[in-house]
Write a protein that holds these residues in place. Structure first.
Motif, PDB file in Angstrom:
ATOM      1  N   VAL A 128       0.586  -1.178  -0.070  1.00 45.12           N
ATOM      2  CA  VAL A 128       0.231   0.085  -0.119  1.00 45.12           C
ATOM      3  C   VAL A 128       0.569   1.168   0.721  1.00 45.12           C
ATOM      4  CG1 VAL A 128      -1.969   1.544   1.438  1.00 45.12           C
ATOM      5  CG2 VAL A 128      -1.913  -1.503   1.419  1.00 45.12           C
ATOM      6  N   ALA A 129       1.073   2.366  -1.319  1.00 44.58           N
ATOM      7  CA  ALA A 129       1.795   3.332  -0.987  1.00 44.58           C
ATOM      8  C   ALA A 129       0.580   4.524  -0.310  1.00 44.58           C
ATOM      9  CB  ALA A 129       1.827   3.211  -2.487  1.00 44.58           C
ATOM     10  N   THR A 130       1.521   5.106   0.242  1.00 48.28           N
ATOM     11  CA  THR A 130       1.273   6.552   0.937  1.00 48.28           C
ATOM     12  C   THR A 130       1.450   7.509   1.288  1.00 48.28           C
ATOM     13  OG1 THR A 130      -1.164   7.172   2.411  1.00 48.28           O
ATOM     14  CG2 THR A 130       0.952   5.651   2.620  1.00 48.28           C
ATOM     15  N   LYS A 131       1.390   8.431   1.826  1.00 45.02           N
ATOM     16  CA  LYS A 131       1.882   9.686   1.658  1.00 45.02           C
ATOM     17  C   LYS A 131       1.510   9.914   3.279  1.00 45.02           C
ATOM     18  CE  LYS A 131       0.549  13.514  -0.661  1.00 45.02           C
ATOM     19  NZ  LYS A 131      -0.106  14.905  -1.358  1.00 45.02           N
ATOM     20  N   TYR A 132       0.431   8.750   4.052  1.00 41.93           N
ATOM     21  CA  TYR A 132       0.218   8.610   5.656  1.00 41.93           C
ATOM     22  C   TYR A 132       0.689   7.571   6.178  1.00 41.93           C
ATOM     23  CZ  TYR A 132      -2.234  13.150   4.014  1.00 41.93           C
ATOM     24  OH  TYR A 132      -3.118  14.260   3.126  1.00 41.93           O
ATOM     25  N   PRO A 133       1.439   7.209   6.414  1.00 37.10           N
ATOM     26  CA  PRO A 133       1.703   5.689   6.443  1.00 37.10           C
ATOM     27  C   PRO A 133       0.750   5.597   8.383  1.00 37.10           C
ATOM     28  CG  PRO A 133       3.697   7.399   6.467  1.00 37.10           C
ATOM     29  CD  PRO A 133       2.704   7.714   5.774  1.00 37.10           C
ATOM     30  N   ILE A 180       4.119   1.762   1.988  1.00 32.26           N
ATOM     31  CA  ILE A 180       5.350   2.008   1.384  1.00 32.26           C
ATOM     32  C   ILE A 180       5.278   3.780   1.365  1.00 32.26           C
ATOM     33  CG2 ILE A 180       6.930   2.299  -0.539  1.00 32.26           C
ATOM     34  CD1 ILE A 180       6.019   0.046  -2.187  1.00 32.26           C
ATOM     35  N   LYS A 181       6.153   4.414   1.798  1.00 31.53           N
ATOM     36  CA  LYS A 181       5.503   5.852   1.419  1.00 31.53           C
ATOM     37  C   LYS A 181       5.922   6.402   0.903  1.00 31.53           C
ATOM     38  CE  LYS A 181       5.829   9.765   3.797  1.00 31.53           C
ATOM     39  NZ  LYS A 181       6.420  11.086   4.563  1.00 31.53           N
ATOM     40  N   LEU A 182       5.310   7.542   0.350  1.00 31.09           N
ATOM     41  CA  LEU A 182       5.225   8.379  -1.046  1.00 31.09           C
ATOM     42  C   LEU A 182       5.629   9.287  -0.730  1.00 31.09           C
ATOM     43  CD1 LEU A 182       4.215   6.430  -3.949  1.00 31.09           C
ATOM     44  CD2 LEU A 182       6.738   6.731  -3.227  1.00 31.09           C
ATOM     45  N   ASN A 183       5.937  11.052  -1.110  1.00 34.20           N
ATOM     46  CA  ASN A 183       5.324  11.905  -0.799  1.00 34.20           C
ATOM     47  C   ASN A 183       4.938  12.687  -1.962  1.00 34.20           C
ATOM     48  OD1 ASN A 183       7.693  12.190   1.598  1.00 34.20           O
ATOM     49  ND2 ASN A 183       8.781  11.546  -0.122  1.00 34.20           N
ATOM     50  N   GLY A 224       2.735  -0.992 -10.650  1.00 31.07           N
ATOM     51  CA  GLY A 224       3.201  -2.459  -9.937  1.00 31.07           C
ATOM     52  C   GLY A 224       3.854  -1.744  -8.952  1.00 31.07           C
ATOM     53  N   LEU A 225       3.916  -0.475  -8.244  1.00 29.16           N
ATOM     54  CA  LEU A 225       4.860  -0.361  -7.292  1.00 29.16           C
ATOM     55  C   LEU A 225       4.232  -0.599  -6.006  1.00 29.16           C
ATOM     56  CD1 LEU A 225       7.098   0.312  -5.142  1.00 29.16           C
ATOM     57  CD2 LEU A 225       6.157   2.909  -5.102  1.00 29.16           C
ATOM     58  N   ALA A 226       2.684  -0.570  -5.915  1.00 29.31           N
ATOM     59  CA  ALA A 226       1.841  -1.288  -5.205  1.00 29.31           C
ATOM     60  C   ALA A 226       0.500  -1.405  -5.643  1.00 29.31           C
ATOM     61  CB  ALA A 226       1.715   0.420  -4.106  1.00 29.31           C
ATOM     62  N   ASP A 227       0.012  -2.117  -4.779  1.00 31.13           N
ATOM     63  CA  ASP A 227      -1.715  -2.571  -4.729  1.00 31.13           C
ATOM     64  C   ASP A 227      -2.664  -1.966  -4.946  1.00 31.13           C
ATOM     65  OD1 ASP A 227       0.046  -5.071  -3.122  1.00 31.13           O
ATOM     66  OD2 ASP A 227      -0.567  -6.148  -5.423  1.00 31.13           O
ATOM     67  N   ARG A 228      -2.280  -0.828  -3.964  1.00 31.54           N
ATOM     68  CA  ARG A 228      -3.340  -0.306  -3.673  1.00 31.54           C
ATOM     69  C   ARG A 228      -2.494   0.863  -3.143  1.00 31.54           C
ATOM     70  NH1 ARG A 228      -7.711  -3.578   0.535  1.00 31.54           N
ATOM     71  NH2 ARG A 228      -5.685  -4.392   0.609  1.00 31.54           N
TER      72      ARG A 228
END
Ligand code: PRP
Length: 215
Positions: A113-118, A135-138, A148-152
């Motif tokens: 799960v990718a997010t700015k809000y881990p 996975i933290k992204l900015n 394809g980095l994350a499912d959701r």
């Protein structure tokens, strides 16, 4: 004469709406502050000093007391979990926190799960009893499922344009977001008159703006 209030203001989109609301509450906020690059703006007519902060840093300035009060989105407040008082729902910058994925998304074991809000994302999936890798992204979070980095992803949805234009689907809404007025705990006691006077002025302006938006 009331005490000077130091106000941590979020630079950018929320500032425009916050300064409009403050003006509607009868505070003399100069128009040119909206587009200024100055980081500290004196507003002597309202007995305030604005500290123009990156939105995510507003609760930090308020917790440490370098700002007495601040304007911040509920998303940031939930993520940062700082020791501050939440005084008012300002009713501005309305949006929501959602779980988003590709339309053909299928559950997998230990999804990413990718997010700015881990913190928000971890807590949500923990409460759902789902084990995920966060996975933290900015920024540009919507890219993650597309390449394809994350499912959701867990991200903010305002108009829905970003998910629509990138062929994504909103699966669940986690909570709704508006901006809040927050206060430092010590300032709330030491400058209570000034803070209370500000809240008293803001409340009818919030009610009027909310009624107007619902028309
Ligand atoms: C935010 C959020 C979404 C978008 C949602 O991103 O992360 O991407 O706005 O708004 P919409 O529903 O109206 O399209 P922001 O513009 O802050 O940029 P970022 O992706 O770089 O964080």
């Amino acid at each position: 004469m009331q005490e000077l209030l130091k106000v941590a203001m979020p630079k950018g989109r929320i500032y425009k709406q916050a300064s409009k609301l403050f003006r509607e509450a009868g505070l003399a906020i100069p128009d040119d502050a909206d587009d200024s690059r100055k980081l500290i703006i004196q507003v002597p007519e309202a007995n305030m000093e604005f500290i123009m902060a990156k939105p995510v840093d507003v609760p930090t300035y308020v917790e440490y007391g370098v700002a007495d009060i601040g304007v911040v989105g509920k998303d940031v407040l939930m993520e940062e979990n700082r020791d501050v008082y939440e005084l008012l729902d300002l009713g501005i910058a309305r949006c929501r926190m959602s779980v988003i994925a590709l339309p053909d998304w299928q559950p997998v074991i230990n999804p990413r799960v990718a997010t700015k809000y881990p913190n928000v994302a971890s807590q949500y999936f923990r409460e759902q009893g789902q084990q995920v890798e966060v996975i933290k992204l900015n920024g540009s979070i919507e890219l993650a499922p597309m390449i394809g980095l994350a499912d959701r992803i867990v991200d903010m949805v305002e108009t829905g344009s970003t998910i629509r234009e990138n062929g994504l689907k909103e699966y669940e809404q986690i909570f709704s977001i508006t901006s809040r007025l927050i206060a430092n705990r010590v300032s709330y006691r030491m400058k209570n008159n000034a803070i209370q006077a500000l809240c008293d002025r803001l409340q009818p302006a919030i009610a009027a703006a909310t009624a107007g938006a619902g028309k």
